[in-house]
Design an enzyme around this catalytic site. Structure first.
Site, PDB file in Angstrom:
ATOM      1  N   GLY A 135      -5.378  -2.561   1.300  1.00 23.24           N
ATOM      2  CA  GLY A 135      -6.498  -2.057   2.100  1.00 23.24           C
ATOM      3  C   GLY A 135      -7.036  -0.733   1.593  1.00 23.24           C
ATOM      4  O   GLY A 135      -8.239  -0.564   1.401  1.00 23.24           O
ATOM      5  N   CYS A 181       2.734   6.302   8.402  1.00 24.49           N
ATOM      6  CA  CYS A 181       2.340   5.733   9.697  1.00 24.49           C
ATOM      7  C   CYS A 181       3.455   5.979  10.711  1.00 24.49           C
ATOM      8  O   CYS A 181       3.811   5.090  11.491  1.00 24.49           O
ATOM      9  CB  CYS A 181       2.020   4.250   9.577  1.00 24.49           C
ATOM     10  SG  CYS A 181       3.352   3.256   8.876  1.00 24.49           S
ATOM     11  N   ASP A 211       3.134  -1.896  -6.807  1.00 24.66           N
ATOM     12  CA  ASP A 211       4.065  -2.258  -5.742  1.00 24.66           C
ATOM     13  C   ASP A 211       5.233  -2.985  -6.396  1.00 24.66           C
ATOM     14  O   ASP A 211       5.061  -3.636  -7.426  1.00 24.66           O
ATOM     15  CB  ASP A 211       3.397  -3.148  -4.700  1.00 24.66           C
ATOM     16  CG  ASP A 211       4.178  -3.187  -3.390  1.00 24.66           C
ATOM     17  OD1 ASP A 211       3.845  -2.403  -2.477  1.00 24.66           O
ATOM     18  OD2 ASP A 211       5.133  -3.974  -3.291  1.00 24.66           O
ATOM     19  N   CYS A 243       1.937   3.034  -3.646  1.00 17.49           N
ATOM     20  CA  CYS A 243       2.529   1.981  -2.812  1.00 17.49           C
ATOM     21  C   CYS A 243       1.367   1.198  -2.219  1.00 17.49           C
ATOM     22  O   CYS A 243       1.024   1.357  -1.044  1.00 17.49           O
ATOM     23  CB  CYS A 243       3.416   2.579  -1.726  1.00 17.49           C
ATOM     24  SG  CYS A 243       4.732   3.642  -2.361  1.00 17.49           S
ATOM     25  N   ALA A 244       0.752   0.357  -3.034  1.00 20.86           N
ATOM     26  CA  ALA A 244      -0.596  -0.139  -2.761  1.00 20.86           C
ATOM     27  C   ALA A 244      -0.676  -1.282  -1.762  1.00 20.86           C
ATOM     28  O   ALA A 244      -1.705  -1.444  -1.104  1.00 20.86           O
ATOM     29  CB  ALA A 244      -1.257  -0.552  -4.070  1.00 20.86           C
ATOM     30  N   ALA A 245       0.348  -2.114  -1.649  1.00 23.62           N
ATOM     31  CA  ALA A 245       0.259  -3.293  -0.787  1.00 23.62           C
ATOM     32  C   ALA A 245       0.029  -2.881   0.669  1.00 23.62           C
ATOM     33  O   ALA A 245       0.551  -1.846   1.111  1.00 23.62           O
ATOM     34  CB  ALA A 245       1.539  -4.123  -0.905  1.00 23.62           C
ATOM     35  N   ASP A 286       0.900   6.611  -0.043  1.00 28.49           N
ATOM     36  CA  ASP A 286       1.093   6.165   1.336  1.00 28.49           C
ATOM     37  C   ASP A 286       2.508   5.597   1.401  1.00 28.49           C
ATOM     38  O   ASP A 286       2.731   4.408   1.206  1.00 28.49           O
ATOM     39  CB  ASP A 286       0.057   5.110   1.709  1.00 28.49           C
ATOM     40  CG  ASP A 286       0.162   4.694   3.167  1.00 28.49           C
ATOM     41  OD1 ASP A 286       0.169   5.578   4.038  1.00 28.49           O
ATOM     42  OD2 ASP A 286       0.248   3.489   3.424  1.00 28.49           O
TER      43      ASP A 286
END
Length: 553
Positions: A282, A492, A301, A277-279, A441
């Protein structure tokens, strides 16, 4: 005559008493002292997990931005010392406190310390007349607290007769419970603020003032145009320097936990890495820099625009080992039919350099994983049926959320998908065991992001849905990593159901997995035990033996 004089004296005395009381109320009203409002069941759940006092401190901390800006240095282009010298010159007027991170393994991180909260004199007159005011949306306010300016789309209401150049106080409108059980702002954009108790959400705005600045356009201009700078913030509750257009390609503003997640993956030169889930990219670029831009990073993504953003960021930082694809992470494992073209670059091991082991062990493990996934999906049907009727009803009419989304689209213009050209490469998934390391992530409830001024819409049920979604993604990650490889899972959020419970699920479901020590290790330990919900559902957290390898950053 004496009676009239006494009455006049009483009136004057009452006037000055009321004015004195009003002046006493000003400092409390024109301050920043927000309180997060949680769903009652959710608050009880978190209080049980963390303890009432700890959760109270967590809630307060969430309403404030971090006391420092965390900068990741692109060590392929420059050095931390060179960046500190350049930032010192750029931020000379701010007299910023800039330092390198002293934690081993994070030598490419630079901290720029901020300050706050500050008490601000909003200039209310001695006669009790309130300052002129601009009311902004909650999302706009959260950005301002992080150092942004106030732009036109974020402005909801404004005092009468505000002219360009005037000093205005900036307050926040946080969603409030509605009569239908939902949450909303309930303020018509363009409302005139009188500064009196008859204003919309007058009481609710008390303690929600985030600073003051100069109006960059008149009141009529703010509501006539669709874009532009509305208020130039000159005095903020929290002072955090802006890094917009500063040292592009050399630095990247990134939260410390995100930097730690990339480090914990420990990527090596020449390896094949998957960022599921790269977007916005960063962590992807952080991994590429750690690999010295040697190897292959597949970044996926499901959003066309976000994949374009990863392309742009990689080019800006001068990285060539990143290959972005448009792909739903829930479909990351390639399922090939016999009739499918074997030359498909998404699945062909030769084109991607992936190595598929055909041993009996690997076949049995893949079959086991597929069996577990099938059984888990069947187990989820009962949960999904419980909300199927509600979804059917929702689909029969236009929801308020859809109406608000359409209003935002009309106000802000079409999204980048309609405005920008450029194609992105799509993928049909990847072969099992074709990656050395996988970073997941996962999309989550984001209840750990700061600053946060609203949490009312999250419920126990919505958090469970997040957890189900994340488990399905983790099932994909397990199939894609090679034997002996590494999976790093991060979120997060402060929700144990999306953190400790996911780790417990992974270890209980896939017996061949084990927790590995985290380096660098920052933050506190995870939570142990179990929690039984009123509906009988039991959530398992970590066991005592698993505690040392798990941490919150």
């Amino acid at each position: 005559m004496k009676k009239k004089a006494w009455g006049l004296s009483k009136t004057i005395g009452s006037f000055f008493t009321n004015q004195h009381k009003l002046m006493e109320d000003f400092p409390e009203r024109y301050s920043y002292n927000p309180t997060l409002r949680w769903n009652a069941e959710l608050e009880s759940y978190f209080s049980n997990a963390y303890g009432p006092q700890n959760f109270s401190r967590i809630s307060k901390a969430l309403t404030r931005p971090s006391c420092y800006s965390c900068i990741r240095v692109n060590t392929l282009k420059t050095t931390p010392d060179a960046v500190i010298d350049k930032l010192t010159a750029v931020l000379k007027e701010n007299r910023a406190d800039i330092s390198k991170c002293e934690v081993a393994g994070l030598d490419n991180v630079v901290f720029v310390r901020g300050s706050g909260p500050h008490a601000i004199n909003y200039g209310y007159a001695a006669d009790g007349k309130p300052p002129k005011e601009v009311l902004v949306s909650r999302k706009c306010a959260e950005a301002v607290l992080r150092g942004a300016q106030v732009y036109v789309p974020g402005v909801l209401a404004c005092s009468a007769h505000v002219e360009k150049g005037e000093l205005v106080a900036v307050s926040v409108s946080v969603e409030q419970p509605g009569v239908d059980g939902g949450w909303g702002v309930g303020i018509t954009r363009g409302t005139v603020l009188q500064g009196s108790e008859t204003d919309p959400y007058h009481l609710e705005r008390s303690g929600l003032y985030i600073g003051q600045g100069r109006a960059m356009m008149s009141r009529s201009g703010m509501f006539r145009v669709t874009e532009g700078l509305a208020v130039d913030m000159s005095d903020r509750v929290f002072h955090l320097p802006s890094f917009r257009d500063v040292l592009e390609g050399e630095i990247f503003l990134q939260n410390l936990p995100s930097i730690v997640a990339a480090r914990a993956l420990d990527p090596q030169k020449g390896e094949r890495i998957l960022d599921m889930c790269a977007a916005p990219g960063g962590k992807t670029t952080a991994i590429a820099i750690l690999m010295k831009d040697e190897g292959e990073i597949v970044a996926v993504d499901r959003s066309h625009n976000k994949v374009q953003g990863i392309h742009k960021l990689a080019a800006e930082m001068g990285l060539s080992c990143i290959t972005p694809y448009k792909l739903d992470a829930l479909k990351a494992v390639c399922v090939r039919n016999e009739s499918e073209d074997l030359s498909d670059p998404s699945c062909a091991k030769d084109n991607h350099g992936g190595h598929i082991q055909d041993s009996n062990f690997m076949k049995s493990e893949v079959e086991k994983i597929e069996s577990i996934t099938f059984e888990r999906l069947n187990a989820e049907k009962d949960f999904k049926k419980a909300v199927s009727n509600e979804k059917a009803i929702e689909s029969s009419y236009i929801s308020k959320a859809d109406i608000r989304k359409e209003m935002r689209r009309k106000r802000n213009g079409p999204g980048r998908n309609q405005c920008l050209g450029g194609k992105v490469e799509k993928s049909k998934g990847f072969a099992p065991s074709s990656f050395d390391r996988v970073l997941l992530d996962a999309p989550c409830s984001a209840l750990g992001l700061r600053p946060r001024l609203f949490t009312g819409e999250e419920t126990i049920e919505s958090l469970r849905k997040h957890a189900i979604y994340q488990r399905r993604m983790f099932d994909q990650a397990v199939q894609l990593v090679r034997p002996g490889g590494v999976i790093v899972y991060s979120t997060c959020t402060i929700n144990p159901g999306e953190n400790e419970a996911l780790v417990r699920y992974a270890l209980d479901t896939y017996k061949f997995l084990s927790l590995a020590p985290q380096h660098p290790r920052i933050g506190g330990p995870g939570l142990v035990g179990r929690f039984e919900f009123p509906d009988g559902y039991t959530e398992l957290k970590l066991g005592n033996t698993q505690l040392e390898e798990f941490s919150y950053v």
